[in-house]
Design a protein around this motif. Structure first.
Motif, PDB file in Angstrom:
ATOM      1  N   SER A   1      73.081 -11.286 -47.921  1.00 14.10           N
ATOM      2  CA  SER A   1      71.721 -11.058 -48.406  1.00 14.10           C
ATOM      3  C   SER A   1      71.046 -10.036 -47.498  1.00 14.10           C
ATOM      4  CB  SER A   1      70.923 -12.362 -48.418  1.00 14.10           C
ATOM      5  OG  SER A   1      70.806 -12.891 -47.109  1.00 14.10           O
ATOM      6  N   VAL A   2      70.032  -9.362 -48.027  1.00 15.82           N
ATOM      7  CA  VAL A   2      69.299  -8.346 -47.273  1.00 15.82           C
ATOM      8  C   VAL A   2      67.833  -8.746 -47.269  1.00 15.82           C
ATOM      9  CG1 VAL A   2      68.764  -5.895 -47.088  1.00 15.82           C
ATOM     10  CG2 VAL A   2      70.972  -6.619 -48.007  1.00 15.82           C
ATOM     11  N   PRO A   3      67.347  -9.343 -46.159  1.00  8.68           N
ATOM     12  CA  PRO A   3      65.994  -9.899 -46.157  1.00  8.68           C
ATOM     13  C   PRO A   3      64.895  -8.872 -45.925  1.00  8.68           C
ATOM     14  CG  PRO A   3      67.068 -10.339 -44.059  1.00  8.68           C
ATOM     15  CD  PRO A   3      68.098  -9.668 -44.941  1.00  8.68           C
TER      16      PRO A   3
ATOM     17  N   ASP B   1      68.660  -8.095 -52.827  1.00  4.78           N
ATOM     18  CA  ASP B   1      70.036  -7.692 -53.124  1.00  4.78           C
ATOM     19  C   ASP B   1      71.018  -8.505 -52.294  1.00  4.78           C
ATOM     20  OD1 ASP B   1      69.258  -5.738 -54.892  1.00  4.78           O
ATOM     21  OD2 ASP B   1      69.686  -4.042 -53.569  1.00  4.78           O
ATOM     22  N   ARG B   2      72.134  -8.871 -52.901  1.00  8.82           N
ATOM     23  CA  ARG B   2      73.278  -9.424 -52.183  1.00  8.82           C
ATOM     24  C   ARG B   2      74.366  -8.367 -52.264  1.00  8.82           C
ATOM     25  NH1 ARG B   2      68.893 -12.716 -52.641  1.00  8.82           N
ATOM     26  NH2 ARG B   2      69.322 -14.838 -51.920  1.00  8.82           N
TER      27      ARG B   2
ATOM     28  N   SER C   1      71.691  -9.400 -57.570  1.00 10.90           N
ATOM     29  CA  SER C   1      70.348  -9.189 -57.044  1.00 10.90           C
ATOM     30  C   SER C   1      69.358 -10.148 -57.689  1.00 10.90           C
ATOM     31  CB  SER C   1      69.910  -7.741 -57.295  1.00 10.90           C
ATOM     32  OG  SER C   1      68.655  -7.474 -56.715  1.00 10.90           O
ATOM     33  N   LEU C   2      68.478 -10.717 -56.861  1.00 11.51           N
ATOM     34  CA  LEU C   2      67.414 -11.615 -57.319  1.00 11.51           C
ATOM     35  C   LEU C   2      66.080 -11.044 -56.875  1.00 11.51           C
ATOM     36  CD1 LEU C   2      69.063 -15.010 -56.248  1.00 11.51           C
ATOM     37  CD2 LEU C   2      69.223 -13.870 -58.466  1.00 11.51           C
TER      38      LEU C   2
ATOM     39  N   ARG D   1      71.055  -4.315 -61.497  1.00 17.76           N
ATOM     40  CA  ARG D   1      71.590  -4.048 -60.163  1.00 17.76           C
ATOM     41  C   ARG D   1      72.903  -4.786 -59.911  1.00 17.76           C
ATOM     42  NH1 ARG D   1      69.103  -0.969 -56.968  1.00 17.76           N
ATOM     43  NH2 ARG D   1      69.955  -1.806 -55.031  1.00 17.76           N
ATOM     44  N   PHE D   2      73.336  -5.630 -60.823  1.00 21.16           N
ATOM     45  CA  PHE D   2      74.605  -6.330 -60.648  1.00 21.16           C
ATOM     46  C   PHE D   2      75.746  -5.301 -60.637  1.00 21.16           C
ATOM     47  CE2 PHE D   2      74.008 -11.046 -61.680  1.00 21.16           C
ATOM     48  CZ  PHE D   2      72.687 -11.042 -61.266  1.00 21.16           C
ATOM     49  N   GLY D   3      76.474  -5.225 -59.530  1.00 19.27           N
ATOM     50  CA  GLY D   3      77.593  -4.299 -59.426  1.00 19.27           C
ATOM     51  C   GLY D   3      77.203  -2.842 -59.247  1.00 19.27           C
ATOM     52  N   ALA D   4      75.921  -2.567 -59.016  1.00 22.29           N
ATOM     53  CA  ALA D   4      75.457  -1.178 -58.926  1.00 22.29           C
ATOM     54  C   ALA D   4      75.993  -0.493 -57.677  1.00 22.29           C
ATOM     55  CB  ALA D   4      73.930  -1.138 -58.921  1.00 22.29           C
TER      56      ALA D   4
END
Length: 235
Positions: free
Chosen positions: A33-35, A47-48, A205-206, A218-221
């Motif tokens: 994760s990117v905080p 984003d993960r 991504s959430l 953004r999934f797989g971007a």
């Protein structure tokens, strides 16, 4: 009372799966994760990212012990760093490798005396908060491109430095959100041994601003897709 033997006998498939998953995430591939927003707009909060743990080294699972050297990080790579200086896992972009001379002049990057080329994006890749407008530019240097964000309202006190020479075995890294990133300008050069892996894609991504709903687009971007698609005359 259940014994360890009974627990293993009744749950061996689950235990084996968990063990293999831990080994896989430790030594082969992981998602992090990117905080923070230090890599905006390339990596967004929520984003993960998918991290290739074998991009550079083969390590003993659950340790930093290197079994085999596979490759060296290159300029432009986005990497995860288990930083002893920052006391946390960081995600940054390598802008200079051992032996390079690197400097910033009002956020303009120079490596080995060569000035990066810049081009303004007509359409911003993301929406800024009204209180924090940003300027988005494609930065191109050494056959690689990325989108960087400058903050004219709140410029970094370290938007200019150097030139400095990167020592052997170390790397100079910056966040793409140049005016809001704690990177080599604050923590110094990052050792090669602290580089854990390379990332090139978002796993999923959430959206933290909308009840953590999925950002399906953004999934797989690919992380540098916008920059790669932009044609780059000098700025």
């Amino acid at each position: 009372m259940p014994t360890l033997a009974n627990l293993w006998r009744n749950n061996k498939s689950l235990i084996a799966f968990i063990f293999l998953m831990v080994v896989f995430r430790s030594a082969v591939a992981d998602w992090n994760s990117v905080p923070s927003g230090s890599m905006l707009p390339t990596i967004r909060e929520g984003d993960r990212i998918f991290v290739d743990k074998m991009a550079y080294d083969l390590r003993v699972p659950l340790t930093h012990i290197r079994i085999a050297h596979l490759a060296d990080p290159q300029r432009g790579d986005i990497v995860t760093i288990d930083s002893s200086a920052a006391h946390e896992l960081l995600v940054k972009r390598i802008v200079a490798i051992p032996g390079d001379s690197v400097s910033l002049v009002d956020n303009v990057l120079y490596v080995n005396g060569v000035r990066a080329q810049y081009r303004s994006l007509v359409v911003a890749p993301m929406r800024d908060a009204p209180s924090s407008p940003g300027i988005y530019l494609v930065e191109h240097l050494d056959k690689s491109s990325r989108v960087v964000r400058w903050s004219p309202v709140a410029p970094s006190p370290r938007s200019s430095f150097g030139p400095v020479i990167v020592p052997a075995g170390k790397y100079f890294m910056l966040g793409d959100n140049r005016d809001n990133s704690a990177d080599s300008r604050y923590f110094g050069f990052f050792p090669r041994s602290e580089v854990m892996g390379r990332t090139r894609r978002v796993a999923y991504s959430l959206d933290p601003d909308h009840f953590y709903l999925p950002r399906i687009d953004r999934f797989g971007a690919a992380l540098d897709a916008v920059a790669a698609a932009a044609k780059l005359p000098a700025y």
